[in-house]
Design a protein around this motif. Structure first.
Motif, PDB file in Angstrom:
ATOM      1  N   CYS A  13      -0.187   5.614  -5.979  1.00 52.72           N
ATOM      2  CA  CYS A  13      -1.266   5.614  -6.344  1.00 52.72           C
ATOM      3  C   CYS A  13      -1.601   6.522  -7.422  1.00 52.72           C
ATOM      4  N   ALA A  67      -8.055  -1.811  -2.970  1.00 48.95           N
ATOM      5  CA  ALA A  67      -6.752  -1.458  -1.886  1.00 48.95           C
ATOM      6  C   ALA A  67      -5.994  -2.962  -1.866  1.00 48.95           C
ATOM      7  N   LEU A  84       5.045   4.904   0.183  1.00 45.62           N
ATOM      8  CA  LEU A  84       3.643   4.706  -0.305  1.00 45.62           C
ATOM      9  C   LEU A  84       3.147   6.260  -0.500  1.00 45.62           C
ATOM     10  N   LEU A  86       0.062   8.133  -1.554  1.00 48.45           N
ATOM     11  CA  LEU A  86      -1.337   8.398  -1.525  1.00 48.45           C
ATOM     12  C   LEU A  86      -2.040   9.300  -2.672  1.00 48.45           C
ATOM     13  N   ASN A  87      -2.811   8.874  -3.599  1.00 49.19           N
ATOM     14  CA  ASN A  87      -3.210   9.897  -4.496  1.00 49.19           C
ATOM     15  C   ASN A  87      -4.518   9.224  -5.216  1.00 49.19           C
ATOM     16  N   GLN A 115      -7.190   4.709   1.200  1.00 45.82           N
ATOM     17  CA  GLN A 115      -5.954   5.118   1.828  1.00 45.82           C
ATOM     18  C   GLN A 115      -5.394   4.559   3.069  1.00 45.82           C
ATOM     19  N   GLU A 116      -6.493   4.495   3.999  1.00 45.64           N
ATOM     20  CA  GLU A 116      -6.293   3.866   5.231  1.00 45.64           C
ATOM     21  C   GLU A 116      -5.874   2.415   5.191  1.00 45.64           C
ATOM     22  N   LEU A 118      -4.341   0.892   2.525  1.00 44.53           N
ATOM     23  CA  LEU A 118      -2.931   1.019   2.072  1.00 44.53           C
ATOM     24  C   LEU A 118      -2.059   1.233   3.148  1.00 44.53           C
ATOM     25  N   VAL A 119      -2.186   2.353   4.018  1.00 42.90           N
ATOM     26  CA  VAL A 119      -1.228   2.549   5.202  1.00 42.90           C
ATOM     27  C   VAL A 119      -1.276   1.486   6.044  1.00 42.90           C
ATOM     28  N   ILE A 134       5.522   7.701   3.940  1.00 40.07           N
ATOM     29  CA  ILE A 134       4.394   7.840   3.491  1.00 40.07           C
ATOM     30  C   ILE A 134       3.919   9.385   3.230  1.00 40.07           C
ATOM     31  N   SER A 136       0.932  11.894   1.394  1.00 38.39           N
ATOM     32  CA  SER A 136      -0.200  12.185   0.673  1.00 38.39           C
ATOM     33  C   SER A 136      -0.211  13.033  -0.209  1.00 38.39           C
ATOM     34  N   SER A 179       2.136  15.428   4.118  1.00 39.88           N
ATOM     35  CA  SER A 179       1.057  15.616   3.020  1.00 39.88           C
ATOM     36  C   SER A 179       1.493  16.860   2.108  1.00 39.88           C
TER      37      SER A 179
END
Length: 257
Positions: A13, A67, A84, A86-87, A115-116, A118-119, A134, A136, A179
């Motif tokens: 992302c 998303a 995945l 996340l950004n 983000q949620e 996408l997860v 995953i 972040s 993360s």
């Protein structure tokens, strides 16, 4: 070290600049099939054209249905996702005492809700395959909240709490959830924060940057590629036993263990 990423599919992302772009580059150079994303489809395709085996997809994650549209486009481009990342950009700077309901809603809408989604959309396939990553791209503010970034502190901490909870739930299925917390990395976002500090204090930008560097034991801002290398490792096969972790990449900035 070979990271075992050849042929893996990855959605990164907000990867047309800064830390996202550095992460996309690191994964692509390891052989992953990377989806580069950003609000501008033209810019996403331009960045992807400079990476081996990458494709560019334009999407505004914060827009209604953004998303979901991104997940559909990513799957059409590379198939089901193995990785995945996340950004996304943080909310505007500001003190906690100036926070209002609108600002809080914006922070959640920017840093948590998409983000949620996408997860939730990628996790079933990862669990079914018995392998997934995953990650972040967050901030050291998760561990040490930063002054004048109250909304960013709020949203990033909320996402980190969700991901930490998730990590324990899917660890036995071969999915890691981590993360990565950048300190002061030489990106457009870091410059934006420095410019805001300069405007707030009346100091020249160069003085603000110099003062910031004195607080970093390494004595400098990090390079995006240094961050990307750490991100690639956390997405690797070798990092299978690292999950539920918030790892700092900050040159020693945060004074905690």
């Amino acid at each position: 070290m070979r990271l075992g990423l050849a042929g893996k599919t990855a959605l990164i992302c907000a990867s047309t600049s800064g830390l996202g772009r550095a992460t996309a580059r690191a994964l692509a150079e390891e052989g992953a099939k990377v989806v580069v994303t950003g609000r501008s489809a033209e810019r996403a395709k331009e960045v992807a054209d400079g990476l081996p085996g990458a494709v560019g997809v334009g999407c505004d994650l914060v827009a209604d249905g953004g998303a979901e549209r991104l997940l559909t486009a990513a799957r059409e481009a590379v198939g089901d996702l193995d990785i995945l990342v996340l950004n996304g950009p943080g909310p505007a700077p500001g003190p906690a005492r100036a926070t209002d309901t609108t600002g809080v809603a914006q922070a959640i809408a920017t840093l948590v809700t998409p983000q949620e989604i996408l997860v939730r959309g990628t996790l079933p396939t990862m669990v079914g395959r018995g392998w997934g990553r995953i990650l972040s791209i967050s901030s050291t503010s998760v561990q040490a909240p930063l002054p004048n970034l109250s909304l960013s502190n709020l949203g990033r901490a909320a996402l980190a709490g969700y991901l930490k909870t998730l990590a324990a739930e899917v660890a036995a299925q071969g999915v890691t959830v981590n993360s990565l917390l950048p300190g002061r990395i030489a990106t457009p976002r870091a410059r934006e924060i420095d410019e805001a500090a300069a405007q707030r204090t009346g100091q020249p930008l160069a003085e603000v940057e110099a003062a910031s560097k004195t607080t970093i034991p390494a004595g400098r801002y990090g390079e995006p590629d240094e961050f990307g290398a750490v991100a690639a490792f956390l997405c690797s096969t070798q990092a299978a036993y690292i999950t539920g972790t918030a790892l700092r990449c900050d040159g020693g900035l945060v004074p905690t263990l």
